[in-house]
Design an enzyme around this catalytic site. Structure first.
Site, short mmCIF file in Angstrom:
data_model
loop_
_atom_site.label_atom_id
_atom_site.label_comp_id
_atom_site.label_asym_id
_atom_site.label_seq_id
_atom_site.Cartn_x
_atom_site.Cartn_y
_atom_site.Cartn_z
N LEU A 1 0.77 -1.24 0.00
CA LEU A 1 0.00 0.00 0.00
C LEU A 1 0.81 1.30 0.00
O LEU A 1 0.24 2.37 -0.10
CB LEU A 1 -0.97 0.01 1.20
CG LEU A 1 -1.93 -1.20 1.23
CD1 LEU A 1 -2.90 -1.09 2.39
CD2 LEU A 1 -2.68 -1.36 -0.09
N ASN B 1 2.38 -4.49 -10.16
CA ASN B 1 1.38 -4.38 -9.09
C ASN B 1 0.10 -5.06 -9.56
O ASN B 1 -0.17 -5.13 -10.75
CB ASN B 1 1.10 -2.90 -8.82
CG ASN B 1 0.06 -2.69 -7.74
OD1 ASN B 1 0.09 -3.33 -6.68
ND2 ASN B 1 -0.90 -1.81 -8.00
N HIS C 1 -4.00 -4.63 -9.02
CA HIS C 1 -5.03 -3.73 -8.49
C HIS C 1 -6.38 -4.43 -8.61
O HIS C 1 -6.69 -5.00 -9.66
CB HIS C 1 -5.03 -2.41 -9.28
CG HIS C 1 -5.93 -1.39 -8.65
ND1 HIS C 1 -5.57 -0.68 -7.53
CD2 HIS C 1 -7.20 -1.02 -8.94
CE1 HIS C 1 -6.57 0.11 -7.17
NE2 HIS C 1 -7.57 -0.08 -8.01
#
Ligand code: GAR
Length: 197
Positions: free
Chosen positions: A95, A112, A114
């Site tokens: 985060l 990443n 998401h």
């Protein structure tokens, strides 16, 4: 023949950064324990109570806690990760924003996941349940996952992969989270494998 102290040649090294439960980290670790084309060399977390620490320990992957100063105030964490010579750094529910020093040191080597279909529902403060609540609030008929390269802005790097799941009016933020997690477990390890071959 290779014993435990020797690395097999060409086994790609993955480093995972995670802030929470680490269920994606676990799926990635177990996937590559089976595939053996790559291995998770280490897991790093910015939360010393994160469940990902216990999961990693159970799966016999070295796991470390780091604080903000070592991440953004100095090059301490960057140097430690560089010393592991990772082929890919995977953010699995991580985060904090990635400092530019990392992006420069690992160009196109940080990815990443998401839990939505970017560019919708991305950006600072959009993570985990907050994303699913916003999706529900907007009455979306579908959501999904986005795997993307990391650049200096939250959730703005080039998209590598997306997958969708349908939503019904009966879905709740909790049931949306479950659907999204299922997509993540199915696709994230495979996308990582593809990137490394
Ligand atoms: C995952 O759903 C991931 O997509 C999300 O956090 C969850 C972590 O779950 N990431 C973000 O929201 C990043 N903005 P896990 O710790 O059980 O893998």
């Amino acid at each position: 023949m290779y014993n435990d102290l020797q690395e097999k040649p060409n086994v790609k090294q993955i480093v995972i950064l995670a802030s929470g439960s680490g269920s994606n980290a676990e799926k990635i670790i177990t996937h590559f324990k089976e595939q053996q084309t790559a291995k998770v060399a280490a897991v790093f977390t910015n939360k010393n109570t994160a469940q990902v620490l216990e999961r990693s320990k159970r799966l016999k992957v070295p796991a470390y806690y780091f604080n903000r100063e070592s991440f953004v105030g100095t090059d301490q964490l960057l140097r430690i990760i560089q010393s592991l010579e990772p082929d890919l750094i995977v953010l699995a529910g991580f985060l904090w924003k990635i400092p530019e020093s990392f992006i420069r040191a690992f160009p196109n080597q940080i990815i990443n996941i998401h839990p939505a279909l970017l560019p919708k529902y991305g950006g600072k403060g959009m993570y985990g349940s907050k994303v699913h609540e916003a999706v529900k609030e907007s009455g979306e008929t579908e959501t999904g996952i986005t795997i993307h390269y990391v650049n200096e802005n939250y959730d703005e790097g080039a998209v590598i992969f997306q997958a969708k799941t349908e939503l019904t009016p009966e879905d709740t933020p909790e049931s949306i989270a479950k659907k999204v997690h299922e997509l993540e477990y199915e696709h994230f390890p495979k996308v990582i494998e593809k990137l490394l071959t």
